[in-house]
Motif scaffolding. Structure first.
Motif, mmCIF file in Angstrom:
data_model
loop_
_atom_site.group_PDB
_atom_site.id
_atom_site.type_symbol
_atom_site.label_atom_id
_atom_site.label_comp_id
_atom_site.label_asym_id
_atom_site.label_seq_id
_atom_site.Cartn_x
_atom_site.Cartn_y
_atom_site.Cartn_z
ATOM 1 N N ASP A 1 0.835 -1.210 0.000
ATOM 2 C CA ASP A 1 0.000 0.000 0.000
ATOM 3 C C ASP A 1 0.867 1.257 0.000
ATOM 4 O OD1 ASP A 1 -2.168 -1.659 0.071
ATOM 5 O OD2 ASP A 1 -2.567 -1.386 2.215
ATOM 6 N N HIS A 2 1.955 1.204 0.732
ATOM 7 C CA HIS A 2 2.865 2.353 0.812
ATOM 8 C C HIS A 2 3.481 2.637 -0.563
ATOM 9 C CE1 HIS A 2 6.009 4.486 3.605
ATOM 10 N NE2 HIS A 2 5.556 5.275 2.651
ATOM 11 N N MET A 3 3.954 1.583 -1.225
ATOM 12 C CA MET A 3 4.520 1.742 -2.560
ATOM 13 C C MET A 3 3.470 2.244 -3.542
ATOM 14 S SD MET A 3 7.781 1.104 -3.103
ATOM 15 C CE MET A 3 7.778 0.671 -4.842
ATOM 16 N N GLN A 4 2.271 1.676 -3.464
ATOM 17 C CA GLN A 4 1.213 2.053 -4.389
ATOM 18 C C GLN A 4 0.831 3.524 -4.223
ATOM 19 O OE1 GLN A 4 0.322 -0.428 -6.588
ATOM 20 N NE2 GLN A 4 -0.527 1.319 -7.717
ATOM 21 N N HIS A 5 0.966 4.027 -3.007
ATOM 22 C CA HIS A 5 0.666 5.436 -2.724
ATOM 23 C C HIS A 5 1.483 6.348 -3.636
ATOM 24 C CE1 HIS A 5 -0.005 9.117 -0.407
ATOM 25 N NE2 HIS A 5 1.299 9.291 -0.353
ATOM 26 N N TYR A 6 2.753 6.024 -3.831
ATOM 27 C CA TYR A 6 3.618 6.857 -4.673
ATOM 28 C C TYR A 6 3.538 6.472 -6.150
ATOM 29 C CZ TYR A 6 5.573 8.649 -0.328
ATOM 30 O OH TYR A 6 5.721 9.253 0.901
ATOM 31 N N ASP B 1 0.883 5.539 -7.674
ATOM 32 C CA ASP B 1 -0.352 6.152 -8.179
ATOM 33 C C ASP B 1 -0.156 7.625 -8.522
ATOM 34 O OD1 ASP B 1 -1.699 3.788 -7.928
ATOM 35 O OD2 ASP B 1 -2.691 4.292 -6.031
ATOM 36 N N GLN B 2 0.879 8.222 -7.952
ATOM 37 C CA GLN B 2 1.180 9.627 -8.250
ATOM 38 C C GLN B 2 2.069 9.775 -9.487
ATOM 39 O OE1 GLN B 2 2.671 11.725 -4.723
ATOM 40 N NE2 GLN B 2 1.431 10.427 -3.386
ATOM 41 N N GLY B 3 2.366 8.637 -10.105
ATOM 42 C CA GLY B 3 3.193 8.660 -11.304
ATOM 43 C C GLY B 3 4.680 8.602 -11.021
ATOM 44 N N MET B 4 5.058 8.289 -9.788
ATOM 45 C CA MET B 4 6.470 8.229 -9.419
ATOM 46 C C MET B 4 7.080 6.935 -9.945
ATOM 47 S SD MET B 4 8.106 8.622 -5.554
ATOM 48 C CE MET B 4 7.409 10.268 -5.323
ATOM 49 N N PRO B 5 8.249 6.984 -10.567
ATOM 50 C CA PRO B 5 8.922 5.755 -11.017
ATOM 51 C C PRO B 5 9.189 4.819 -9.839
ATOM 52 C CG PRO B 5 9.957 7.706 -11.970
ATOM 53 C CD PRO B 5 8.999 8.199 -10.931
ATOM 54 N N GLU B 6 9.220 3.513 -10.129
ATOM 55 C CA GLU B 6 9.360 2.520 -9.064
ATOM 56 C C GLU B 6 10.616 2.769 -8.228
ATOM 57 O OE1 GLU B 6 8.620 -2.184 -8.962
ATOM 58 O OE2 GLU B 6 10.473 -1.614 -10.000
ATOM 59 N N LYS B 7 11.705 3.107 -8.863
ATOM 60 C CA LYS B 7 12.971 3.335 -8.159
ATOM 61 C C LYS B 7 12.838 4.499 -7.182
ATOM 62 C CE LYS B 7 17.884 4.228 -9.026
ATOM 63 N NZ LYS B 7 18.916 4.455 -10.078
ATOM 64 N N ASP B 8 12.214 5.588 -7.625
ATOM 65 C CA ASP B 8 12.036 6.762 -6.767
ATOM 66 C C ASP B 8 11.042 6.462 -5.643
ATOM 67 O OD1 ASP B 8 13.792 8.147 -8.351
ATOM 68 O OD2 ASP B 8 12.230 9.125 -9.547
ATOM 69 N N ALA B 9 10.032 5.645 -5.972
ATOM 70 C CA ALA B 9 9.038 5.294 -4.957
ATOM 71 C C ALA B 9 9.689 4.491 -3.835
ATOM 72 C CB ALA B 9 7.899 4.495 -5.582
ATOM 73 N N ARG C 1 9.981 5.268 6.172
ATOM 74 C CA ARG C 1 10.008 4.216 7.188
ATOM 75 C C ARG C 1 11.291 4.213 8.027
ATOM 76 N NH1 ARG C 1 6.564 -0.682 6.104
ATOM 77 N NH2 ARG C 1 4.891 0.076 4.759
ATOM 78 N N GLY C 2 12.232 5.048 7.643
ATOM 79 C CA GLY C 2 13.470 5.121 8.400
ATOM 80 C C GLY C 2 14.341 3.893 8.236
ATOM 81 N N VAL C 3 14.297 3.295 7.048
ATOM 82 C CA VAL C 3 15.113 2.101 6.775
ATOM 83 C C VAL C 3 15.929 2.348 5.502
ATOM 84 C CG1 VAL C 3 13.463 0.560 7.890
ATOM 85 C CG2 VAL C 3 13.264 1.012 5.426
ATOM 86 N N SER C 4 16.795 1.388 5.154
ATOM 87 C CA SER C 4 17.615 1.553 3.954
ATOM 88 C C SER C 4 16.810 1.202 2.699
ATOM 89 C CB SER C 4 18.851 0.655 4.029
ATOM 90 O OG SER C 4 18.492 -0.701 3.883
ATOM 91 N N LYS C 5 17.226 1.791 1.601
ATOM 92 C CA LYS C 5 16.567 1.516 0.327
ATOM 93 C C LYS C 5 16.713 0.042 -0.047
ATOM 94 C CE LYS C 5 16.583 2.818 -4.552
ATOM 95 N NZ LYS C 5 17.273 3.613 -5.604
ATOM 96 N N ILE D 1 13.969 -2.090 1.456
ATOM 97 C CA ILE D 1 12.702 -1.958 0.718
ATOM 98 C C ILE D 1 12.796 -2.703 -0.603
ATOM 99 C CG2 ILE D 1 11.116 -0.336 -0.379
ATOM 100 C CD1 ILE D 1 11.099 -0.286 2.694
ATOM 101 N N TYR D 2 13.931 -2.572 -1.293
ATOM 102 C CA TYR D 2 14.126 -3.245 -2.580
ATOM 103 C C TYR D 2 13.984 -4.757 -2.422
ATOM 104 C CZ TYR D 2 16.456 -4.973 -6.776
ATOM 105 O OH TYR D 2 16.746 -5.641 -7.950
ATOM 106 N N ASN D 3 14.634 -5.314 -1.411
ATOM 107 C CA ASN D 3 14.613 -6.757 -1.210
ATOM 108 C C ASN D 3 13.203 -7.240 -0.907
ATOM 109 O OD1 ASN D 3 17.349 -6.982 -1.636
ATOM 110 N ND2 ASN D 3 17.876 -6.800 0.547
ATOM 111 N N GLU D 4 12.497 -6.532 -0.020
ATOM 112 C CA GLU D 4 11.150 -6.956 0.350
ATOM 113 C C GLU D 4 10.172 -6.799 -0.809
ATOM 114 O OE1 GLU D 4 7.705 -6.050 3.739
ATOM 115 O OE2 GLU D 4 9.688 -5.124 3.921
#
Length: 285
Positions: free
Chosen positions: A247-252, A254-262, A270-274, A277-280
């Motif tokens: 849901d968090h990824m979809q939030h961005y 849906d705004q047209g943000m590229p997957e990498k930027d999202a 979330r205060g974690v490393s990129k 997020i990439y791995n999960e």
């Protein structure tokens, strides 16, 4: 020629706070529009001012403003005063100013005392940015609107200023404690500019405990510390972390943000490393 509307600030307690400019204006205008003519008569008598007065208050402000605008258009100069302080600040004077401005009447303000600013300066809380809320809606009259405003104040980072009467102070402190937390710093200012002026600097919880034991007296200005940016960021991070990653990824997305930027923004939220997020995200997609 059209007359001028003068917005005249009067003392909030100490009569010596009136300015020479206001005194001269009140003596020379054709009419004074006063919130309470009986109260204002004491002020005018003290300074030997004999200008005619008319009542202009919350319950007649629309129709009376029309009549006063007519007088102004006829060439009369009119001063508006409130019971104490500066007209138009949480005051019916704003309606007269609005109608006068629409009619093209010259308007000028003669500055002086304002309870909110006076309290802010002695509160010992940050003064660079502040939010003035005046009186909260009474709970019995409009509970929904009161709760809406309180919820807005929950995330306010600026210093907040409220007015409150002694009869409603405890109820307001309870609501503020529930909304902002009992440890939030507050300065309760009363009897401003008078002999027994007081600035009670404490926390919301301690203030409520104090007034549960002692009856409030006088009109209060509540100056409350805003939420710290650190606390706001922590609260925001907790909110994001409670959201499913998809849901968090979809939030961005849906705004047209590229997957990498999202993924980069989600990691920041979330205060974690990129990489985390990439791995999960890649495992699930």
């Amino acid at each position: 020629m059209t007359g001028t509307l003068y917005i005249c600030a009067t003392p909030i307690g100490n009569l010596e706070d009136i300015t020479y400019r206001v005194l001269n204006c009140l003596k020379t205008v054709d009419l004074i529009a006063a919130e309470d003519t009986r109260n204002s008569m004491k002020l005018l008598t003290h300074f030997d001012i004999h200008t005619p007065m008319t009542a202009y208050h919350e319950f007649n402000k629309y129709d009376k403003a029309k009549a006063l605008v007519h007088d102004l258009l006829e060439g009369k100069n009119i001063a508006i005063i409130t019971d104490a302080g500066t007209p138009c600040i949480s005051d019916p004077g704003e309606e007269l100013v609005r109608q006068a401005a629409e009619a093209g009447i010259p308007i000028t303000s003669l500055p002086g005392a304002v309870a909110a600013v006076t309290a802010l300066t002695i509160s010992a809380l940050p003064t660079r940015r502040f939010a003035f809320e005046a009186f909260l809606p009474h709970e019995k009259a409009d509970k929904r609107e009161r709760n809406r405003i309180l919820e807005e104040l929950r995330s306010e980072t600026r210093t907040m200023i409220l007015y409150e009467s002694p009869h409603h102070l405890k109820a307001t402190l309870r609501d503020l404690c529930d909304t902002l937390g009992s440890n939030r710093p507050i300065s309760l200012c009363r009897e401003l500019t008078k002999k027994h002026e007081e600035a009670f600097r404490t926390t919301l919880g301690e203030a409520l405990a104090h007034y549960e034991q002692e009856d409030p007296r006088g009109e209060y200005v509540l100056v409350i510390a805003g939420k710290s940016p650190e606390a706001l960021a922590e609260e925001s991070q907790e909110s994001w972390n409670a959201m499913p990653l998809a849901d968090h990824m979809q939030h961005y997305l849906d705004q047209g943000m590229p997957e990498k930027d999202a993924m980069k923004q989600v990691a920041k939220d979330r205060g974690v490393s990129k990489r985390d997020i990439y791995n999960e995200w890649k495992v699930k997609n």
